[in-house]
Design a protein around this motif. Structure first.
Motif, short mmCIF file in Angstrom:
data_model
loop_
_atom_site.label_atom_id
_atom_site.label_comp_id
_atom_site.label_asym_id
_atom_site.label_seq_id
_atom_site.Cartn_x
_atom_site.Cartn_y
_atom_site.Cartn_z
N ARG A 42 0.84 -1.21 0.00
CA ARG A 42 0.00 0.00 0.00
C ARG A 42 0.87 1.26 0.00
NH1 ARG A 42 -5.63 -0.57 -0.72
NH2 ARG A 42 -6.14 -2.61 0.08
N TRP A 43 1.95 1.21 0.77
CA TRP A 43 2.86 2.35 0.84
C TRP A 43 3.46 2.63 -0.53
CZ3 TRP A 43 7.92 3.36 -0.23
CH2 TRP A 43 8.42 4.58 0.23
N CYS A 44 3.92 1.59 -1.22
CA CYS A 44 4.51 1.75 -2.55
C CYS A 44 3.49 2.24 -3.56
CB CYS A 44 5.14 0.44 -3.02
SG CYS A 44 6.67 0.03 -2.17
N LEU A 45 2.27 1.73 -3.48
CA LEU A 45 1.21 2.20 -4.36
C LEU A 45 0.95 3.68 -4.13
CD1 LEU A 45 -1.12 1.79 -6.39
CD2 LEU A 45 -2.53 1.07 -4.44
N ARG A 56 -5.77 9.01 -8.17
CA ARG A 56 -5.76 7.83 -7.31
C ARG A 56 -6.75 6.76 -7.76
NH1 ARG A 56 -3.01 7.25 -3.07
NH2 ARG A 56 -2.53 9.45 -2.91
N LEU A 57 -7.97 7.12 -8.06
CA LEU A 57 -8.98 6.14 -8.46
C LEU A 57 -8.65 5.51 -9.80
CD1 LEU A 57 -12.27 7.91 -7.28
CD2 LEU A 57 -11.06 6.01 -6.20
N ARG A 58 -8.19 6.32 -10.74
CA ARG A 58 -7.82 5.77 -12.05
C ARG A 58 -6.63 4.82 -11.94
NH1 ARG A 58 -7.88 9.70 -17.12
NH2 ARG A 58 -6.56 7.97 -17.73
N ALA A 59 -5.66 5.18 -11.13
CA ALA A 59 -4.47 4.33 -10.97
C ALA A 59 -4.85 2.98 -10.38
CB ALA A 59 -3.44 5.03 -10.09
N ARG A 60 -5.68 2.99 -9.36
CA ARG A 60 -6.11 1.72 -8.74
C ARG A 60 -6.95 0.90 -9.72
NH1 ARG A 60 -5.68 1.18 -3.16
NH2 ARG A 60 -7.46 -0.21 -3.14
N TRP A 62 -6.91 0.97 -13.05
CA TRP A 62 -6.04 0.40 -14.07
C TRP A 62 -5.19 -0.74 -13.51
CZ3 TRP A 62 -6.62 0.17 -18.91
CH2 TRP A 62 -7.14 1.22 -19.65
N ALA A 63 -4.72 -0.61 -12.28
CA ALA A 63 -3.92 -1.67 -11.68
C ALA A 63 -4.72 -2.95 -11.56
CB ALA A 63 -3.38 -1.24 -10.33
N VAL A 64 -5.98 -2.83 -11.14
CA VAL A 64 -6.84 -4.02 -11.03
C VAL A 64 -7.11 -4.60 -12.41
CG1 VAL A 64 -9.16 -4.82 -10.41
CG2 VAL A 64 -7.92 -3.32 -8.85
N LEU A 65 -7.51 -3.76 -13.35
CA LEU A 65 -7.84 -4.23 -14.69
C LEU A 65 -6.65 -4.91 -15.37
CD1 LEU A 65 -9.94 -4.31 -17.02
CD2 LEU A 65 -8.87 -2.20 -17.82
N ARG A 66 -5.49 -4.26 -15.33
CA ARG A 66 -4.30 -4.84 -15.98
C ARG A 66 -3.85 -6.11 -15.27
NH1 ARG A 66 -0.45 -1.88 -18.44
NH2 ARG A 66 0.07 -3.90 -19.35
N SER A 67 -4.00 -6.17 -13.93
CA SER A 67 -3.61 -7.37 -13.20
C SER A 67 -4.52 -8.54 -13.55
CB SER A 67 -3.63 -7.11 -11.70
OG SER A 67 -2.65 -6.16 -11.36
N VAL A 68 -5.82 -8.29 -13.63
CA VAL A 68 -6.76 -9.36 -14.01
C VAL A 68 -6.47 -9.81 -15.45
CG1 VAL A 68 -9.18 -9.89 -14.49
CG2 VAL A 68 -8.56 -8.71 -12.38
N ASP A 69 -6.24 -8.87 -16.33
CA ASP A 69 -5.94 -9.20 -17.73
C ASP A 69 -4.69 -10.07 -17.82
OD1 ASP A 69 -6.28 -8.89 -20.63
OD2 ASP A 69 -4.48 -7.64 -20.51
N TYR A 70 -3.62 -9.66 -17.13
CA TYR A 70 -2.38 -10.43 -17.17
C TYR A 70 -2.54 -11.78 -16.47
CZ TYR A 70 2.65 -11.39 -16.88
OH TYR A 70 3.88 -11.96 -16.99
N TRP A 71 -3.32 -11.80 -15.40
CA TRP A 71 -3.61 -13.03 -14.67
C TRP A 71 -4.25 -14.05 -15.61
CZ3 TRP A 71 -7.52 -12.61 -10.01
CH2 TRP A 71 -7.69 -13.83 -9.40
N VAL A 90 -4.62 -8.23 -6.99
CA VAL A 90 -6.04 -7.89 -7.10
C VAL A 90 -6.70 -7.96 -5.73
CG1 VAL A 90 -8.26 -8.68 -8.03
CG2 VAL A 90 -6.26 -8.55 -9.52
N GLN A 91 -6.34 -8.96 -4.96
CA GLN A 91 -6.90 -9.10 -3.62
C GLN A 91 -6.52 -7.89 -2.75
OE1 GLN A 91 -5.74 -12.66 -1.58
NE2 GLN A 91 -7.38 -12.47 -0.09
N GLU A 92 -5.30 -7.45 -2.85
CA GLU A 92 -4.86 -6.30 -2.04
C GLU A 92 -5.43 -4.97 -2.54
OE1 GLU A 92 -1.08 -6.02 -0.18
OE2 GLU A 92 -0.46 -7.97 -0.98
N LEU A 93 -5.73 -4.90 -3.83
CA LEU A 93 -6.23 -3.66 -4.40
C LEU A 93 -7.74 -3.48 -4.26
CD1 LEU A 93 -4.12 -3.66 -7.66
CD2 LEU A 93 -4.03 -1.90 -5.88
N THR A 94 -8.45 -4.57 -3.99
CA THR A 94 -9.92 -4.49 -3.93
C THR A 94 -10.42 -4.70 -2.53
OG1 THR A 94 -10.09 -6.81 -4.59
CG2 THR A 94 -10.28 -5.15 -6.31
#
Length: 94
Positions: A42-45, A56-60, A62-71, A90-94
């Protein structure tokens, strides 16, 4: 990196192309194993978002979307480590 034709050169300039928030997931998953399950993730994010002056909301998002896509891509490609890494993010971001 220090360069000869320019004082400084970018090694991987991809995060500088388009909406910067788009690369948030990729920038985090490359070091996720060192941060997983700790407050450090969380600190690094937050540090990344603040340093790059991202929304902040867009970054989170996009991070979720790209992580699910790559997953999902990783599972289809037979990867074993990256899908687990993305699931954790994804678990930590949601």
């Amino acid at each position: 990196m220090r360069g000869s034709r320019e004082p400084w050169l970018a090694v991987d300039s991809l995060p500088l192309v388009g909406a910067i928030e788009y690369q948030t997931g990729q920038l985090l998953w490359t070091r996720y194993d060192e941060m997983a399950g700790t407050r450090r993730f969380r600190w690094c994010l937050d540090a990344l978002i603040d340093a790059a002056e991202m929304d902040r909301l867009r970054a989170r998002a996009w991070a979720v979307l790209r992580s699910v896509d790559y997953w999902l891509w990783g599972l289809g490609a037979g990867l074993t480590e990256d899908p687990v890494r993305c699931a954790g993010m994804v678990q930590e971001l949601t």
